[in-house]
Design a protein around this motif. Structure first.
Motif, PDB file in Angstrom:
ATOM      1  N   PHE A 189       1.528 -29.507  -5.459  1.00 38.17           N
ATOM      2  CA  PHE A 189       1.391 -28.085  -6.842  1.00 38.17           C
ATOM      3  C   PHE A 189       3.224 -29.026  -7.274  1.00 38.17           C
ATOM      4  O   PHE A 189       3.099 -28.961  -8.865  1.00 38.17           O
ATOM      5  CB  PHE A 189       1.352 -27.089  -6.941  1.00 38.17           C
ATOM      6  CG  PHE A 189       0.613 -27.270  -8.643  1.00 38.17           C
ATOM      7  CD1 PHE A 189      -0.413 -28.638  -8.950  1.00 38.17           C
ATOM      8  CD2 PHE A 189       0.870 -26.524  -9.269  1.00 38.17           C
ATOM      9  CE1 PHE A 189      -0.423 -27.998 -10.683  1.00 38.17           C
ATOM     10  CE2 PHE A 189       1.125 -26.521 -10.450  1.00 38.17           C
ATOM     11  CZ  PHE A 189      -0.019 -26.980 -11.274  1.00 38.17           C
ATOM     12  N   MET A 190       3.334 -28.080  -6.573  1.00 34.96           N
ATOM     13  CA  MET A 190       5.389 -28.157  -7.283  1.00 34.96           C
ATOM     14  C   MET A 190       6.157 -29.427  -7.541  1.00 34.96           C
ATOM     15  O   MET A 190       6.418 -29.767  -8.674  1.00 34.96           O
ATOM     16  CB  MET A 190       6.233 -27.394  -6.227  1.00 34.96           C
ATOM     17  CG  MET A 190       5.874 -25.650  -6.679  1.00 34.96           C
ATOM     18  SD  MET A 190       5.407 -24.973  -8.119  1.00 34.96           S
ATOM     19  CE  MET A 190       7.299 -25.581  -8.851  1.00 34.96           C
TER      20      MET A 190
ATOM     21  N   ILE B 244      -4.600 -33.549   0.668  1.00 36.22           N
ATOM     22  CA  ILE B 244      -4.507 -34.424  -0.620  1.00 36.22           C
ATOM     23  C   ILE B 244      -4.528 -33.845  -2.161  1.00 36.22           C
ATOM     24  O   ILE B 244      -5.771 -34.197  -2.106  1.00 36.22           O
ATOM     25  CB  ILE B 244      -5.020 -36.370  -0.845  1.00 36.22           C
ATOM     26  CG1 ILE B 244      -4.736 -37.044   0.479  1.00 36.22           C
ATOM     27  CG2 ILE B 244      -4.491 -36.978  -2.175  1.00 36.22           C
ATOM     28  CD1 ILE B 244      -5.048 -38.313   0.869  1.00 36.22           C
ATOM     29  N   THR B 245      -2.713 -33.999  -2.638  1.00 31.37           N
ATOM     30  CA  THR B 245      -3.635 -32.840  -3.756  1.00 31.37           C
ATOM     31  C   THR B 245      -2.996 -34.298  -4.788  1.00 31.37           C
ATOM     32  O   THR B 245      -2.341 -34.630  -5.315  1.00 31.37           O
ATOM     33  CB  THR B 245      -1.923 -31.651  -3.898  1.00 31.37           C
ATOM     34  OG1 THR B 245      -2.126 -30.836  -3.045  1.00 31.37           O
ATOM     35  CG2 THR B 245      -1.888 -31.457  -5.675  1.00 31.37           C
ATOM     36  N   ALA B 246      -4.115 -33.992  -6.170  1.00 29.08           N
ATOM     37  CA  ALA B 246      -4.373 -35.387  -7.075  1.00 29.08           C
ATOM     38  C   ALA B 246      -4.060 -34.998  -8.554  1.00 29.08           C
ATOM     39  O   ALA B 246      -4.865 -33.676  -8.914  1.00 29.08           O
ATOM     40  CB  ALA B 246      -5.244 -36.492  -6.678  1.00 29.08           C
TER      41      ALA B 246
ATOM     42  N   TYR C  47       6.672 -34.055 -11.340  1.00 29.17           N
ATOM     43  CA  TYR C  47       7.133 -35.291 -11.835  1.00 29.17           C
ATOM     44  C   TYR C  47       6.615 -34.916 -13.518  1.00 29.17           C
ATOM     45  O   TYR C  47       6.784 -35.849 -14.174  1.00 29.17           O
ATOM     46  CB  TYR C  47       5.619 -35.785 -10.964  1.00 29.17           C
ATOM     47  CG  TYR C  47       5.032 -36.968 -11.688  1.00 29.17           C
ATOM     48  CD1 TYR C  47       5.845 -38.285 -11.830  1.00 29.17           C
ATOM     49  CD2 TYR C  47       4.070 -37.139 -11.935  1.00 29.17           C
ATOM     50  CE1 TYR C  47       5.268 -39.798 -12.391  1.00 29.17           C
ATOM     51  CE2 TYR C  47       3.168 -38.010 -12.594  1.00 29.17           C
ATOM     52  CZ  TYR C  47       4.062 -39.560 -12.470  1.00 29.17           C
ATOM     53  OH  TYR C  47       3.793 -40.700 -12.604  1.00 29.17           O
ATOM     54  N   ILE C  48       5.335 -34.596 -13.194  1.00 25.12           N
ATOM     55  CA  ILE C  48       5.048 -33.819 -15.063  1.00 25.12           C
ATOM     56  C   ILE C  48       5.770 -33.359 -15.867  1.00 25.12           C
ATOM     57  O   ILE C  48       5.837 -33.764 -16.919  1.00 25.12           O
ATOM     58  CB  ILE C  48       3.100 -32.911 -14.917  1.00 25.12           C
ATOM     59  CG1 ILE C  48       2.595 -33.322 -13.536  1.00 25.12           C
ATOM     60  CG2 ILE C  48       3.061 -32.957 -16.276  1.00 25.12           C
ATOM     61  CD1 ILE C  48       1.384 -32.616 -13.526  1.00 25.12           C
ATOM     62  N   CYS C  49       6.925 -32.687 -15.446  1.00 25.87           N
ATOM     63  CA  CYS C  49       7.672 -32.376 -16.305  1.00 25.87           C
ATOM     64  C   CYS C  49       8.192 -33.144 -17.151  1.00 25.87           C
ATOM     65  O   CYS C  49       9.659 -33.354 -18.222  1.00 25.87           O
ATOM     66  CB  CYS C  49       8.016 -31.006 -16.408  1.00 25.87           C
ATOM     67  SG  CYS C  49       7.049 -29.070 -16.252  1.00 25.87           S
ATOM     68  N   LYS C  50       9.237 -33.798 -16.124  1.00 21.46           N
ATOM     69  CA  LYS C  50      10.584 -34.819 -16.770  1.00 21.46           C
ATOM     70  C   LYS C  50      10.389 -35.803 -15.523  1.00 21.46           C
ATOM     71  O   LYS C  50      11.189 -37.029 -15.560  1.00 21.46           O
ATOM     72  CB  LYS C  50      11.332 -33.993 -16.998  1.00 21.46           C
ATOM     73  CG  LYS C  50      13.169 -34.883 -17.882  1.00 21.46           C
ATOM     74  CD  LYS C  50      13.846 -33.781 -18.352  1.00 21.46           C
ATOM     75  CE  LYS C  50      14.204 -34.132 -19.582  1.00 21.46           C
ATOM     76  NZ  LYS C  50      14.935 -33.470 -20.574  1.00 21.46           N
ATOM     77  N   GLU C  51      10.409 -35.400 -13.691  1.00 28.73           N
ATOM     78  CA  GLU C  51      10.931 -36.276 -12.896  1.00 28.73           C
ATOM     79  C   GLU C  51      10.347 -37.179 -12.886  1.00 28.73           C
ATOM     80  O   GLU C  51       9.664 -37.987 -11.718  1.00 28.73           O
ATOM     81  CB  GLU C  51      11.176 -35.518 -11.825  1.00 28.73           C
ATOM     82  CG  GLU C  51      12.353 -34.997 -12.212  1.00 28.73           C
ATOM     83  CD  GLU C  51      12.780 -33.380 -10.501  1.00 28.73           C
ATOM     84  OE1 GLU C  51      11.846 -34.559  -9.426  1.00 28.73           O
ATOM     85  OE2 GLU C  51      12.698 -32.340 -10.560  1.00 28.73           O
TER      86      GLU C  51
END
Length: 166
Positions: free
Chosen positions: A35-36, A76-78, A41-45
């Motif tokens: 999740f981290m 698997i976290t999606a 990825y969600i925030c900027k990377e």
């Protein structure tokens, strides 16, 4: 007073998901680390360098060992990509994040509250099987744990998803 339904059937359309696979010693470690990575990825990377927006639920795909007594290590976290990124998903900077196209999904789902540990998940799967009774309509080795709220919320809403056979 209304009784809450014990479970419900839902259909989800095909779509693109950002996925991370982890196999830490404990389930909680795997989902926390995954999740981290997804949050970064969600925030900027990502290739567009901006916040993509949060979607829920975040799914954790789990498998049971052959005897059904434990979870397999690999989880698997999606994260479902928001609509505006479905056609052209931003590329993750983290090589461990993969963009996956998932087929439409039909599930039978049941709500539970609180922490998601290997112990609580195995208990919820067992309770759900008791409720459903013997059936070949759903897979018996792969399940989803759907998380709707921040993991720090003590009584957060989760669901266990049984995947319907095609």
């Amino acid at each position: 007073q209304c009784e809450e339904a014990a479970y419900e059937e839902r259909r989800y359309p095909a779509g693109k998901w950002a996925c991370v696979t982890m196999g830490e010693p404990m389930y909680e470690q795997s989902i926390s680390m995954s999740f981290m990575k997804l949050m970064r990825y969600i925030c900027k990377e990502n290739s567009v360098g901006c916040y993509l927006g949060m979607t829920v639920p975040v799914l954790n795909e789990i498998r049971l060992t052959k005897d059904g007594s434990k979870l397999e290590r690999e989880v698997i976290t999606a994260y479902y990509l928001p609509g505006e990124f479905q056609q052209n998903p931003p590329v993750p900077t983290d090589p461990e994040i993969h963009i996956t196209e998932r087929a439409p999904l039909r599930v039978i789902t049941r709500v539970f509250y609180g922490m998601t540990t290997e112990e609580t998940i195995l208990r919820e799967i067992g309770l759900f099987w008791e409720l459903l009774g013997s059936t070949d309509a759903v897979l018996q080795e792969t399940y989803f744990v759907a998380v709707y709220e921040n993991p720090s919320i003590p009584q957060r809403r989760n669901e266990i998803w049984f995947i319907c056979r095609a």
